[in-house]
Scaffold this motif. Structure first.
Motif, PDB file in Angstrom:
ATOM      1  N   ASN A 176      12.584   4.811  -2.959  1.00  0.00           N
ATOM      2  CA  ASN A 176      13.611   4.123  -2.189  1.00  0.00           C
ATOM      3  C   ASN A 176      12.911   3.070  -1.333  1.00  0.00           C
ATOM      4  N   TYR A 177      12.565   1.957  -1.972  1.00  0.00           N
ATOM      5  CA  TYR A 177      11.791   0.920  -1.297  1.00  0.00           C
ATOM      6  C   TYR A 177      12.420  -0.452  -1.499  1.00  0.00           C
TER       7      TYR A 177
ATOM      8  N   PHE B 225       8.916   4.926 -16.070  1.00  0.00           N
ATOM      9  CA  PHE B 225       8.640   3.956 -15.009  1.00  0.00           C
ATOM     10  C   PHE B 225       9.633   4.029 -13.862  1.00  0.00           C
ATOM     11  N   ILE B 226       9.338   3.261 -12.817  1.00  0.00           N
ATOM     12  CA  ILE B 226      10.246   3.042 -11.703  1.00  0.00           C
ATOM     13  C   ILE B 226      10.950   1.724 -11.967  1.00  0.00           C
ATOM     14  N   ASP B 227      12.275   1.733 -11.865  1.00  0.00           N
ATOM     15  CA  ASP B 227      13.041   0.490 -12.014  1.00  0.00           C
ATOM     16  C   ASP B 227      12.767  -0.435 -10.834  1.00  0.00           C
TER      17      ASP B 227
ATOM     18  N   LEU C 171      13.127  -0.929  -5.347  1.00  0.00           N
ATOM     19  CA  LEU C 171      12.643   0.132  -6.235  1.00  0.00           C
ATOM     20  C   LEU C 171      13.416   1.394  -5.880  1.00  0.00           C
ATOM     21  N   HIS C 172      14.338   1.809  -6.770  1.00  0.00           N
ATOM     22  CA  HIS C 172      15.230   2.907  -6.392  1.00  0.00           C
ATOM     23  C   HIS C 172      15.370   4.043  -7.395  1.00  0.00           C
ATOM     24  N   ASP C 173      14.878   3.936  -8.583  1.00  0.00           N
ATOM     25  CA  ASP C 173      15.158   5.011  -9.528  1.00  0.00           C
ATOM     26  C   ASP C 173      14.101   5.050 -10.628  1.00  0.00           C
ATOM     27  N   PHE C 174      14.110   6.125 -11.388  1.00  0.00           N
ATOM     28  CA  PHE C 174      13.244   6.263 -12.549  1.00  0.00           C
ATOM     29  C   PHE C 174      14.017   5.827 -13.789  1.00  0.00           C
ATOM     30  N   ASN C 175      13.269   5.405 -14.800  1.00  0.00           N
ATOM     31  CA  ASN C 175      13.883   5.011 -16.054  1.00  0.00           C
ATOM     32  C   ASN C 175      12.814   5.116 -17.139  1.00  0.00           C
TER      33      ASN C 175
ATOM     34  N   GLU D  99       0.799  -1.221   0.000  1.00  0.00           N
ATOM     35  CA  GLU D  99       0.000   0.000   0.000  1.00  0.00           C
ATOM     36  C   GLU D  99       0.839   1.282   0.000  1.00  0.00           C
ATOM     37  N   GLU D 100       1.856   1.359   0.829  1.00  0.00           N
ATOM     38  CA  GLU D 100       2.686   2.571   0.902  1.00  0.00           C
ATOM     39  C   GLU D 100       3.331   2.873  -0.457  1.00  0.00           C
ATOM     40  N   VAL D 101       3.860   1.850  -1.097  1.00  0.00           N
ATOM     41  CA  VAL D 101       4.511   2.024  -2.395  1.00  0.00           C
ATOM     42  C   VAL D 101       3.467   2.329  -3.466  1.00  0.00           C
ATOM     43  N   SER D 102       2.350   1.656  -3.386  1.00  0.00           N
ATOM     44  CA  SER D 102       1.265   1.899  -4.341  1.00  0.00           C
ATOM     45  C   SER D 102       0.776   3.346  -4.249  1.00  0.00           C
ATOM     46  N   ASN D 103       0.633   3.850  -3.042  1.00  0.00           N
ATOM     47  CA  ASN D 103       0.202   5.244  -2.861  1.00  0.00           C
ATOM     48  C   ASN D 103       1.218   6.216  -3.465  1.00  0.00           C
TER      49      ASN D 103
END
Length: 182
Positions: free
Chosen positions: A154-155, A88-90, A73-77, A12-16
């Protein structure tokens, strides 16, 4: 005929966090934003269903015996294609995450009518899509710049579920989720 895809649903936290970014990008660039599609990593791209019970049984039996694995999950790409750009998020899988995914796909291949596409493997560039529809060569640079001004992800999350998503209806919906044991 029903059509489904199989995904991993993010916590949920990451989804939000992802939904907030999707909303910001959509609002800023006038893009379509579908609130019903939860943040996820696609594990098996869409295919028509001949026997939903058979797929559900295979997923349930698989999930009962799976250990949790990790994703970072740490960066955009982005993927830049002539006809479609994806921001997206890598998602970096642990070795175990890739193994679990490969094992699941091997299990699913026992169902002879399941159709397979070019990206249906455990050798993917895993990602969490933030925007694709409407990201064109004309607005890509501005959208990419805008995204990189946002707080970076940063997950570390547990790969602990498989979910069926109905993609033959609008809007697509999560049909059923199967959890790995605790």
């Amino acid at each position: 005929m029903k059509e489904i895809a199989i995904i991993y649903l993010l916590p949920e936290e990451v989804s939000n966090y992802c939904q907030d970014l999707r909303h910001k990008i959509a609002e800023r660039f006038g893009l379509e934003f579908n609130h019903n599609i939860p943040a996820h990593i696609t594990l098996k791209y869409g295919f028509p269903i001949e026997n939903l019970d058979e797929v559900e049984r295979a997923m349930q039996e698989f999930c009962v015996s799976q250990p949790k694995a990790k994703w970072e999950l740490h960066d955009f790409n982005y993927f830049a294609n002539p006809d479609k750009n994806v921001i997206f998020i890598d998602a970096q899988p642990s070795k175990n995450s890739r193994k679990v995914h490969a094992s699941f796909l091997d299990n699913l291949k026992k169902i002879n009518w399941v159709q397979w596409g070019q990206f249906d493997s455990a050798n993917l560039h895993y990602h969490v899509t933030l925007a694709s529809k409407g990201i064109t060569s004309e607005n890509f640079e501005e959208a990419w710049s805008f995204l990189n001004q946002q707080v970076k992800p940063n997950y570390e999350v547990n790969f602990d579920n498989l979910a069926l998503i109905r993609i033959d209806i609008e809007p697509p919906i999560v049909y059923k989720t199967y959890r790995f044991p605790d």
